[in-house]
Design a protein around this motif. Structure first.
Motif, mmCIF file in Angstrom:
data_model
loop_
_atom_site.group_PDB
_atom_site.id
_atom_site.type_symbol
_atom_site.label_atom_id
_atom_site.label_comp_id
_atom_site.label_asym_id
_atom_site.label_seq_id
_atom_site.Cartn_x
_atom_site.Cartn_y
_atom_site.Cartn_z
ATOM 1 N N GLU A 98 -17.306 4.661 -6.452
ATOM 2 C CA GLU A 98 -17.512 4.216 -7.895
ATOM 3 C C GLU A 98 -16.184 3.820 -8.348
ATOM 4 O O GLU A 98 -16.281 2.780 -8.854
ATOM 5 N N GLU A 99 -15.077 4.254 -8.173
ATOM 6 C CA GLU A 99 -13.948 3.934 -8.502
ATOM 7 C C GLU A 99 -13.193 3.292 -7.314
ATOM 8 O O GLU A 99 -13.348 3.810 -6.213
ATOM 9 N N LYS A 100 -12.841 1.834 -7.456
ATOM 10 C CA LYS A 100 -12.250 1.452 -6.247
ATOM 11 C C LYS A 100 -11.006 1.931 -5.728
ATOM 12 O O LYS A 100 -9.967 2.030 -6.276
ATOM 13 N N VAL A 101 -10.854 1.787 -4.230
ATOM 14 C CA VAL A 101 -9.775 2.456 -3.712
ATOM 15 C C VAL A 101 -9.224 1.360 -2.691
ATOM 16 O O VAL A 101 -9.949 0.817 -1.893
ATOM 17 N N TYR A 102 -7.912 1.084 -2.920
ATOM 18 C CA TYR A 102 -7.368 0.320 -1.990
ATOM 19 C C TYR A 102 -6.306 0.908 -1.142
ATOM 20 O O TYR A 102 -5.841 1.968 -1.115
ATOM 21 N N VAL A 103 -5.560 0.324 -0.154
ATOM 22 C CA VAL A 103 -4.650 0.429 0.643
ATOM 23 C C VAL A 103 -3.368 1.153 -0.018
ATOM 24 O O VAL A 103 -2.894 2.270 0.451
ATOM 25 N N GLN A 104 -3.036 0.702 -1.199
ATOM 26 C CA GLN A 104 -1.918 1.290 -1.783
ATOM 27 C C GLN A 104 -2.158 2.685 -2.477
ATOM 28 O O GLN A 104 -1.281 3.577 -2.486
ATOM 29 N N HIS A 105 -3.371 2.813 -2.761
ATOM 30 C CA HIS A 105 -3.736 4.136 -3.020
ATOM 31 C C HIS A 105 -3.779 5.328 -1.869
ATOM 32 O O HIS A 105 -3.499 6.459 -2.139
ATOM 33 N N ARG A 106 -3.994 5.070 -0.668
ATOM 34 C CA ARG A 106 -3.857 5.671 0.559
ATOM 35 C C ARG A 106 -2.564 6.219 0.764
ATOM 36 O O ARG A 106 -2.246 7.350 1.025
ATOM 37 N N ILE A 107 -1.588 4.980 0.625
ATOM 38 C CA ILE A 107 -0.261 5.347 0.686
ATOM 39 C C ILE A 107 0.307 6.199 -0.080
ATOM 40 O O ILE A 107 1.173 7.271 0.219
ATOM 41 N N LEU A 108 -0.216 6.093 -1.667
ATOM 42 C CA LEU A 108 0.392 7.111 -2.391
ATOM 43 C C LEU A 108 -0.113 8.423 -2.023
ATOM 44 O O LEU A 108 0.459 9.544 -2.223
ATOM 45 N N GLU A 109 -1.578 8.561 -1.486
ATOM 46 C CA GLU A 109 -1.968 9.912 -1.198
ATOM 47 C C GLU A 109 -0.979 10.560 0.002
ATOM 48 O O GLU A 109 -1.112 11.754 -0.014
ATOM 49 N N LYS A 110 -0.698 9.853 0.957
ATOM 50 C CA LYS A 110 0.126 10.039 2.061
ATOM 51 C C LYS A 110 1.563 10.103 1.799
ATOM 52 O O LYS A 110 2.254 9.987 2.773
ATOM 53 N N SER A 111 2.016 10.146 0.651
ATOM 54 C CA SER A 111 3.302 10.043 0.151
ATOM 55 C C SER A 111 4.332 10.924 1.089
ATOM 56 O O SER A 111 5.492 10.102 1.470
ATOM 57 N N ARG A 112 4.123 12.260 1.113
ATOM 58 C CA ARG A 112 5.018 12.960 1.657
ATOM 59 C C ARG A 112 5.314 12.521 3.400
ATOM 60 O O ARG A 112 6.759 12.363 3.816
ATOM 61 N N GLU A 113 4.234 12.523 3.764
ATOM 62 C CA GLU A 113 4.324 12.165 5.343
ATOM 63 C C GLU A 113 4.897 10.663 5.600
ATOM 64 O O GLU A 113 5.673 10.741 6.496
ATOM 65 N N LEU A 114 4.607 9.742 4.575
ATOM 66 C CA LEU A 114 5.233 8.533 4.808
ATOM 67 C C LEU A 114 6.676 8.381 4.704
ATOM 68 O O LEU A 114 7.291 7.888 5.620
#
Length: 615
Positions: free
Chosen positions: A539-555
């Motif tokens: 319902e809410e659009k999710v893009y690669v930048q959102h996945r980057i932020l979700e994986k912030s610590r590991e990245l």
């Protein structure tokens, strides 16, 4: 050209000797002789500076301006996103060195800006990216020149070569900005700035000739300039006779639709044979493809002008000729309008409306008209035209090649090259429009057909030399193409370094490009991590930048381990959003200020640990 007493400073016997000698010299002999004469002249200047000279009669004494000695040191700086300026800079430097100049060649991001005040001769080659912006490796140098820290450069002689595309509003803007700013800082031009469109060979050769002539005034400057451009062309593929100006006709082996049934997108995966070409490439390089214009558009243009499709017209500036049908199909661009084209067309038209569109106060109206229209619109909107076909096609620019990220590894697929292209189709001004090359590949190219292609090396988008270094790849949509090449290469190398791919598209079921490849690579350990974002499945659009932020610590942990980051795809939205997300990750996980986080990312770019191939 024959020397004569009337057109040279030589006497009759000298002219006779020179005319007998010069035609027998080879190119290398001419180059050597030019360097020898320049060195001899320098030695002569040194000896006459110390040797006593007989006094001239007072009646012959005239005030004479004394020129300072010309420096033999030349600095060549380039700003390049895809490698064109870098290749041209290297070629120009080689030719200058052959003539005895001491040349320093550097990417702008590797050059210490403060050293500029010590430079006497500066040759600057730069492309324009995005909306009139500097390429990534020129950004810091550009910002320095426009800062308060920029030094005065009264002793600087410079010249600027700009590469660009006249279909964009800010054509060669970065080159224009550099040229203007260096003048503002006190620099003097060695020769005027030259702005190049996509078909840049002739203006580049002219600029080479101008700067070489300005630096040393040698008679062989035109020959050197032409040789330098030829060398740059050959540098595209050093072991092959095929290049941008001499493409290889590659047989199509496969042409597959990567999207599933029901998708509103069509993405083609094409595999071409390189057998017999000696063409090679590295992951990160691009494939240049010369397309054909749509036959229906060609037919509509010819019909609208009332021309004969079999009429003979020029095909290029070399004097080659062919039919009008052939010219519009394969040689001239007909789908894009530019301001220079409108200006040339107005000279062939009696339309007061078209003339009025070019008035200075109607600049915005002209920009609005150009947007989304093509040659057929121009012809229909400002009819009637009473102009021969040959005269009209002469104002059109050459049909340029389209560049696509290579999606295969040479090691994994010997004598083949794969690329990925998404078919572009849309409506504009009441007509169906389409991407020239993408629809050509999607609709009219079949296995067994051939495509004219060449390899364009991209030195600014390369895997780490050490295969054990971790790699983070961010490529939504067709931006994932080069990472298929990266991972195939790492697999062939037996690389131990970790790999992490961020991929995004619209729908998981129909738009997951190369899904089976990623799944196999995950299973085999070639791909360590895969994070995906399908924007239309939630319902809410999710893009690669959102996945980057979700994986912030590991990245951030990967960055601290020395990981290299690669971004490929749309610059205007995706690349900007990903850049912001990376700064946020660094800021939050590294406990930094926004300014320090941006500086951290800039440093990664300086170290070539953050590379982008964006368009």
């Amino acid at each position: 050209m024959q020397l004569q007493v009337t057109n040279s400073p030589f006497n009759e016997s000298q002219v006779e000797l020179l005319n007998r000698l010069l035609p027998t010299l080879t190119g290398n002999q001419v180059n050597w002789l030019g360097g020898y004469l320049s060195a001899l002249a320098l030695q002569g200047n040194e000896s006459t500076a110390t040797a006593p000279q007989p006094a001239a009669p007072a009646s012959q004494l005239q005030p004479e301006a004394v020129s300072p000695p010309v420096s033999r040191e030349v600095t060549v700086l380039f700003g390049s996103q895809t490698g064109n300026c870098q290749r041209l800079a290297a070629s120009l430097a080689r030719k200058l060195e052959e003539q005895g100049f001491q040349v320093t060649v550097s990417a702008m991001n590797n050059f210490k800006p403060n050293a500029l005040k010590k430079v006497e001769n500066l040759l600057l080659l730069v492309s324009t990216h995005g909306e009139g912006e500097p390429p990534d490796n020129a950004r810091a140098f550009y910002e320095f020149l426009y800062s308060k820290r920029a030094p005065q450069l009264e002793s600087l002689q410079f010249s600027v070569l700009g590469l660009g595309d006249t279909s964009y509003e800010f054509f060669c803007q970065t080159g224009k900005d550099f040229d203007k700013r260096l003048e503002e800082l006190g620099g003097q031009r060695l020769s005027p700035r030259v702005d190049c469109d996509l078909d840049y060979d002739e203006p580049v050769a002219e600029w080479f000739q101008q700067v070489i002539s300005s630096l040393n005034g040698r008679l062989n400057a035109p020959a050197v300039a032409a040789a330098a451009v030829q060398a740059a062309e050959q540098a595209d593929s050093p072991q092959s006779e095929y290049s941008r100006n001499h493409p290889f006709m590659a047989e199509v082996l496969e042409n597959l639709n990567l999207n599933g049934r029901g998708s509103d997108r069509e993405t083609r995966h094409l595999e071409l044979s390189l057998a017999g070409s000696n063409l090679t490439f590295e992951p990160g390089d691009s494939l240049g493809v010369y397309p054909e214009n749509h036959p229906q558009l060609v037919a509509d243009i010819i019909a609208a002008m009332g021309w004969n499709p079999e009429e003979t017209v020029p095909l290029n500036k070399k004097g080659e000729e062919g039919t009008l049908q052939e010219a519009l199909l394969r040689h001239y661009e007909i789908t894009v309008l530019t301001k220079p084209l409108i200006e040339q067309a107005a000279k062939l038209s009696s339309s007061a409306v078209l003339q009025g569109l070019l008035l200075p106060e109607r600049q915005q109206e002209l920009k609005d008209y150009i947007q989304g229209r093509d040659l057929l619109d121009l012809i229909r909107d400002f009819a009637p035209w009473e102009v021969p076909a040959g005269s009209f096609v002469s104002i059109l620019r050459k049909l340029p090649a389209r560049l696509y990220s290579i999606s295969s590894s040479c090691r994994a697929n010997p004598e083949e090259v794969h690329f990925t292209v998404r078919a572009v189709r849309y409506q504009s001004h009441g007509r169906e429009r389409y991407g020239v090359c993408s629809v050509h590949c999607a609709e009219r190219v079949q296995p067994g057909d051939t495509l004219p292609i060449y390899i364009q090396n991209n030195p600014n988008f390369k895997l780490p030399v050490n295969p054990d270094v971790p790699v983070i790849m961010i490529g939504p949509g067709t931006g994932v193409a080069p990472f298929r090449s990266f991972l195939e290469e790492r697999e062939e190398q037996g690389a131990e370094g970790k790999t992490w791919l961020f991929y995004g598209d619209r729908h998981f079921v129909t738009d997951f490009l190369y899904q089976t490849d990623w799944q196999r690579m995950l299973k085999d350990g070639v791909l360590t991590k895969l994070d995906v974002a399908f924007s239309r499945d939630t319902e809410e659009k999710v893009y690669v930048q959102h996945r980057i932020l979700e994986k912030s610590r590991e990245l951030y942990a990967w960055l601290q381990e020395g990981a290299h980051v690669y971004v490929c795809g749309d610059e205007k939205h995706m690349a900007h959003d990903v850049h912001s997300a990376l700064i946020t990750v660094i800021q939050e996980e590294g406990g930094m200020s926004p300014e320090a986080a941006a500086a951290y990312l800039d440093q990664l770019q300086q170290e070539q640990r953050y590379q982008r191939d964006v368009y």
